[in-house]
Scaffold this motif. Structure first.
Motif, PDB file in Angstrom:
ATOM      1  N   TYR A   1      15.993  46.053  75.670  1.00 48.73           N
ATOM      2  CA  TYR A   1      15.501  45.984  74.299  1.00 48.73           C
ATOM      3  C   TYR A   1      15.342  47.375  73.859  1.00 48.73           C
ATOM      4  O   TYR A   1      15.715  47.714  72.540  1.00 48.73           O
ATOM      5  CB  TYR A   1      14.383  45.193  74.273  1.00 48.73           C
ATOM      6  CG  TYR A   1      13.742  45.316  72.991  1.00 48.73           C
ATOM      7  CD1 TYR A   1      14.282  44.443  71.668  1.00 48.73           C
ATOM      8  CD2 TYR A   1      12.622  45.983  72.642  1.00 48.73           C
ATOM      9  CE1 TYR A   1      13.584  44.539  70.821  1.00 48.73           C
ATOM     10  CE2 TYR A   1      12.069  45.963  71.568  1.00 48.73           C
ATOM     11  CZ  TYR A   1      12.732  45.333  70.671  1.00 48.73           C
ATOM     12  OH  TYR A   1      12.030  45.131  69.047  1.00 48.73           O
ATOM     13  N   LEU A   2      15.018  48.248  74.512  1.00 51.21           N
ATOM     14  CA  LEU A   2      14.936  49.660  74.080  1.00 51.21           C
ATOM     15  C   LEU A   2      16.337  50.573  73.821  1.00 51.21           C
ATOM     16  O   LEU A   2      16.407  51.263  72.625  1.00 51.21           O
ATOM     17  CB  LEU A   2      14.042  50.490  75.183  1.00 51.21           C
ATOM     18  CG  LEU A   2      12.945  50.659  75.052  1.00 51.21           C
ATOM     19  CD1 LEU A   2      12.320  51.732  75.987  1.00 51.21           C
ATOM     20  CD2 LEU A   2      12.304  51.091  73.365  1.00 51.21           C
ATOM     21  N   VAL A   3      17.407  50.128  74.431  1.00 51.81           N
ATOM     22  CA  VAL A   3      18.603  50.564  74.191  1.00 51.81           C
ATOM     23  C   VAL A   3      19.221  50.033  72.760  1.00 51.81           C
ATOM     24  O   VAL A   3      19.578  50.711  71.721  1.00 51.81           O
ATOM     25  CB  VAL A   3      19.791  50.190  75.301  1.00 51.81           C
ATOM     26  CG1 VAL A   3      21.155  50.076  74.548  1.00 51.81           C
ATOM     27  CG2 VAL A   3      19.644  50.596  76.555  1.00 51.81           C
ATOM     28  N   TYR A   4      19.005  48.876  72.498  1.00 51.60           N
ATOM     29  CA  TYR A   4      19.217  48.030  71.324  1.00 51.60           C
ATOM     30  C   TYR A   4      18.405  48.692  70.243  1.00 51.60           C
ATOM     31  O   TYR A   4      18.849  49.033  69.270  1.00 51.60           O
ATOM     32  CB  TYR A   4      19.067  46.763  71.336  1.00 51.60           C
ATOM     33  CG  TYR A   4      19.101  46.117  69.776  1.00 51.60           C
ATOM     34  CD1 TYR A   4      20.304  45.997  69.172  1.00 51.60           C
ATOM     35  CD2 TYR A   4      17.797  45.604  69.258  1.00 51.60           C
ATOM     36  CE1 TYR A   4      20.223  45.423  67.873  1.00 51.60           C
ATOM     37  CE2 TYR A   4      17.837  45.010  67.854  1.00 51.60           C
ATOM     38  CZ  TYR A   4      18.887  44.944  67.518  1.00 51.60           C
ATOM     39  OH  TYR A   4      19.061  44.504  65.982  1.00 51.60           O
ATOM     40  N   GLN A   5      17.092  48.988  70.193  1.00 51.54           N
ATOM     41  CA  GLN A   5      16.060  49.370  69.189  1.00 51.54           C
ATOM     42  C   GLN A   5      16.379  50.852  68.851  1.00 51.54           C
ATOM     43  O   GLN A   5      16.703  51.127  67.732  1.00 51.54           O
ATOM     44  CB  GLN A   5      14.708  49.359  70.088  1.00 51.54           C
ATOM     45  CG  GLN A   5      13.732  49.307  68.838  1.00 51.54           C
ATOM     46  CD  GLN A   5      12.057  49.245  69.444  1.00 51.54           C
ATOM     47  OE1 GLN A   5      11.967  49.311  70.572  1.00 51.54           O
ATOM     48  NE2 GLN A   5      11.326  48.907  68.696  1.00 51.54           N
ATOM     49  N   ILE A   6      16.806  51.539  69.887  1.00 58.43           N
ATOM     50  CA  ILE A   6      17.043  52.946  69.477  1.00 58.43           C
ATOM     51  C   ILE A   6      18.387  53.363  69.001  1.00 58.43           C
ATOM     52  O   ILE A   6      18.588  53.895  67.903  1.00 58.43           O
ATOM     53  CB  ILE A   6      17.022  53.920  70.783  1.00 58.43           C
ATOM     54  CG1 ILE A   6      15.434  53.983  71.409  1.00 58.43           C
ATOM     55  CG2 ILE A   6      17.156  55.387  70.570  1.00 58.43           C
ATOM     56  CD1 ILE A   6      15.265  54.761  72.616  1.00 58.43           C
ATOM     57  N   SER A   7      19.443  52.431  69.575  1.00 63.10           N
ATOM     58  CA  SER A   7      20.772  52.479  69.048  1.00 63.10           C
ATOM     59  C   SER A   7      20.662  51.897  67.437  1.00 63.10           C
ATOM     60  O   SER A   7      21.338  52.538  66.507  1.00 63.10           O
ATOM     61  CB  SER A   7      21.556  51.468  69.641  1.00 63.10           C
ATOM     62  OG  SER A   7      21.594  51.865  71.051  1.00 63.10           O
ATOM     63  N   ARG A   8      19.873  51.063  67.223  1.00 66.80           N
ATOM     64  CA  ARG A   8      19.623  50.594  65.638  1.00 66.80           C
ATOM     65  C   ARG A   8      19.251  51.693  64.990  1.00 66.80           C
ATOM     66  O   ARG A   8      19.392  51.948  63.743  1.00 66.80           O
ATOM     67  CB  ARG A   8      18.702  49.344  65.769  1.00 66.80           C
ATOM     68  CG  ARG A   8      18.823  48.878  64.260  1.00 66.80           C
ATOM     69  CD  ARG A   8      17.621  47.640  64.323  1.00 66.80           C
ATOM     70  NE  ARG A   8      16.366  48.272  64.636  1.00 66.80           N
ATOM     71  CZ  ARG A   8      15.419  47.273  64.884  1.00 66.80           C
ATOM     72  NH1 ARG A   8      15.236  46.059  64.990  1.00 66.80           N
ATOM     73  NH2 ARG A   8      13.892  47.804  65.042  1.00 66.80           N
ATOM     74  N   GLU A   9      17.904  52.342  65.459  1.00 68.58           N
ATOM     75  CA  GLU A   9      17.221  53.386  64.502  1.00 68.58           C
ATOM     76  C   GLU A   9      18.348  54.574  64.155  1.00 68.58           C
ATOM     77  O   GLU A   9      18.101  55.038  63.466  1.00 68.58           O
ATOM     78  CB  GLU A   9      15.919  53.900  65.351  1.00 68.58           C
ATOM     79  CG  GLU A   9      14.993  52.753  65.379  1.00 68.58           C
ATOM     80  CD  GLU A   9      14.463  52.658  63.830  1.00 68.58           C
ATOM     81  OE1 GLU A   9      14.450  53.500  63.164  1.00 68.58           O
ATOM     82  OE2 GLU A   9      13.675  51.501  63.659  1.00 68.58           O
ATOM     83  N   LEU A  10      19.149  54.849  65.218  1.00 64.74           N
ATOM     84  CA  LEU A  10      19.896  56.101  65.135  1.00 64.74           C
ATOM     85  C   LEU A  10      21.138  55.527  64.535  1.00 64.74           C
ATOM     86  O   LEU A  10      22.117  56.450  64.083  1.00 64.74           O
ATOM     87  CB  LEU A  10      20.517  56.389  66.483  1.00 64.74           C
ATOM     88  CG  LEU A  10      19.444  57.109  67.247  1.00 64.74           C
ATOM     89  CD1 LEU A  10      19.884  57.519  68.884  1.00 64.74           C
ATOM     90  CD2 LEU A  10      19.122  58.510  66.586  1.00 64.74           C
ATOM     91  N   GLY A  11      21.495  54.257  63.918  1.00 64.72           N
ATOM     92  CA  GLY A  11      22.638  54.078  63.442  1.00 64.72           C
ATOM     93  C   GLY A  11      23.667  53.568  64.115  1.00 64.72           C
ATOM     94  O   GLY A  11      24.964  53.689  63.653  1.00 64.72           O
ATOM     95  N   LEU A  12      23.681  53.396  65.496  1.00 59.89           N
ATOM     96  CA  LEU A  12      24.544  53.450  66.240  1.00 59.89           C
ATOM     97  C   LEU A  12      25.288  51.975  66.452  1.00 59.89           C
ATOM     98  O   LEU A  12      26.056  51.887  67.096  1.00 59.89           O
ATOM     99  CB  LEU A  12      24.096  53.843  67.520  1.00 59.89           C
ATOM    100  CG  LEU A  12      23.906  55.458  67.763  1.00 59.89           C
ATOM    101  CD1 LEU A  12      23.622  55.887  69.035  1.00 59.89           C
ATOM    102  CD2 LEU A  12      24.941  56.316  66.883  1.00 59.89           C
ATOM    103  N   THR A  13      24.438  51.019  65.775  1.00 61.04           N
ATOM    104  CA  THR A  13      25.134  49.397  65.729  1.00 61.04           C
ATOM    105  C   THR A  13      26.008  49.475  64.941  1.00 61.04           C
ATOM    106  O   THR A  13      26.519  48.303  64.474  1.00 61.04           O
ATOM    107  CB  THR A  13      23.974  48.701  65.513  1.00 61.04           C
ATOM    108  OG1 THR A  13      23.066  48.974  64.513  1.00 61.04           O
ATOM    109  CG2 THR A  13      22.983  48.534  66.920  1.00 61.04           C
ATOM    110  N   GLN A  14      26.238  50.623  63.821  1.00 61.42           N
ATOM    111  CA  GLN A  14      27.276  50.608  63.012  1.00 61.42           C
ATOM    112  C   GLN A  14      28.361  51.329  63.304  1.00 61.42           C
ATOM    113  O   GLN A  14      28.579  52.061  64.319  1.00 61.42           O
ATOM    114  CB  GLN A  14      26.767  50.970  61.904  1.00 61.42           C
ATOM    115  CG  GLN A  14      25.390  50.541  61.105  1.00 61.42           C
ATOM    116  CD  GLN A  14      24.626  51.198  60.082  1.00 61.42           C
ATOM    117  OE1 GLN A  14      25.437  51.335  59.073  1.00 61.42           O
ATOM    118  NE2 GLN A  14      23.356  51.408  60.005  1.00 61.42           N
ATOM    119  N   ASP A  15      29.423  51.062  62.455  1.00 64.25           N
ATOM    120  CA  ASP A  15      30.824  51.858  62.689  1.00 64.25           C
ATOM    121  C   ASP A  15      30.903  53.208  61.840  1.00 64.25           C
ATOM    122  O   ASP A  15      30.961  53.015  60.508  1.00 64.25           O
ATOM    123  CB  ASP A  15      32.004  51.013  62.498  1.00 64.25           C
ATOM    124  CG  ASP A  15      33.419  51.757  62.591  1.00 64.25           C
ATOM    125  OD1 ASP A  15      33.430  52.514  63.360  1.00 64.25           O
ATOM    126  OD2 ASP A  15      34.147  51.545  61.656  1.00 64.25           O
TER     127      ASP A  15
END
Length: 252
Positions: free
Chosen positions: A79-93
């Motif tokens: 969950y933290l991997v997802y949460q931090i990735s989302r905050e950093l914008g890394l769930t986008q291209d």
């Protein structure tokens, strides 16, 4: 998948301090390593040690994300991997252009970690006609004359500058005019950009100079002589001052 041009990370609007933002990639790297080992949960102390920070700072940083963990259990790694990735914008291209395909630019182009972290190298550009059309990292190098077109067609918002200092500002200006709003600068110069454009500078020579300073300091500490054993400097003699015996440096 969304592109970087139309979506921006939410960190600023959420009021996350820049110092915290700078540490989020450290946490993500440590968490990703735990995830690859199939570790389900991690304590704040363990994660702080892996990230190289203290646990109190880590808990404060995570409070900005709204993540507080579970007492006696710790933090859910996935969950933290997802949460931090989302905050950093890394769930986008995030399409990226690299301007300058010398040794450093080519090395960056061949770096396999970009794609796994949400960054896609959309184009490689260089002003040298001899490099135009040459394949680097499976991609044909384009001439910088096509910079504006390539940025527009690929919706690029992040540019990487890996050219000598002399031409860096001009390239920076062209990137910004074309719509790039974030620049990673490897050129040994300070770039001037308008408000709303973010620049991160990577200067390897400065980092080495800082390390040299620390090495010199460590060497000096190893060679320190106790004060009582130090010789009296020349032209120095003790004299009695108004408050008693006070060493005084006398003129030659």
């Amino acid at each position: 998948m969304a592109t970087g041009r139309t979506h921006r990370p939410a960190t600023r609007s959420r009021g996350i301090p820049e110092a915290t933002v700078a540490r989020l990639p450290l946490y993500l790297r440590a968490l990703t390593a735990l995830s690859e080992r199939s570790v389900p949960t991690v304590s704040s102390e363990e994660l702080a040690t892996a990230a190289g920070v203290n646990s109190a700072k880590l808990r404060k940083d995570f409070s900005y994300l709204g993540s507080y963990g579970t007492r006696g259990v710790g933090y859910d790694v996935e969950y933290l991997v997802y949460q931090i990735s989302r905050e950093l914008g890394l769930t986008q291209d995030w399409p990226v252009v690299i301007v300058g395909v010398g040794n450093l630019g080519a090395a960056l182009a061949n770096y396999g970690g970009f794609a796994s972290r949400g960054f896609r190298v959309a184009a490689l550009l260089d002003q040298d006609p001899a490099l135009t059309g040459r394949t680097v990292a499976g991609m044909a190098v384009s001439h910088t004359d096509d910079l504006e077109r390539i940025v527009t067609e690929n919706g690029v918002s992040i540019g990487v500058i890996t050219i000598p200092a002399g031409g860096a500002q001009q390239v920076c200006d062209r990137l910004v005019a074309a719509g790039v709003t974030s620049i990673l600068n490897f050129a040994p110069t300070v770039l001037s950009v308008p408000e709303g454009v973010d620049v991160r500078k990577v200067d390897l020579s400065i980092e080495l100079q800082i390390l040299a300073f620390h090495e010199q300091r460590k060497a000096g500490e190893d060679a320190v002589t106790p004060a009582a054993d130090l010789p009296v400097p020349p032209h120095t003699t003790p004299r009695k001052g108004p408050d008693g015996d006070v060493p005084a440096v006398m003129p030659a």
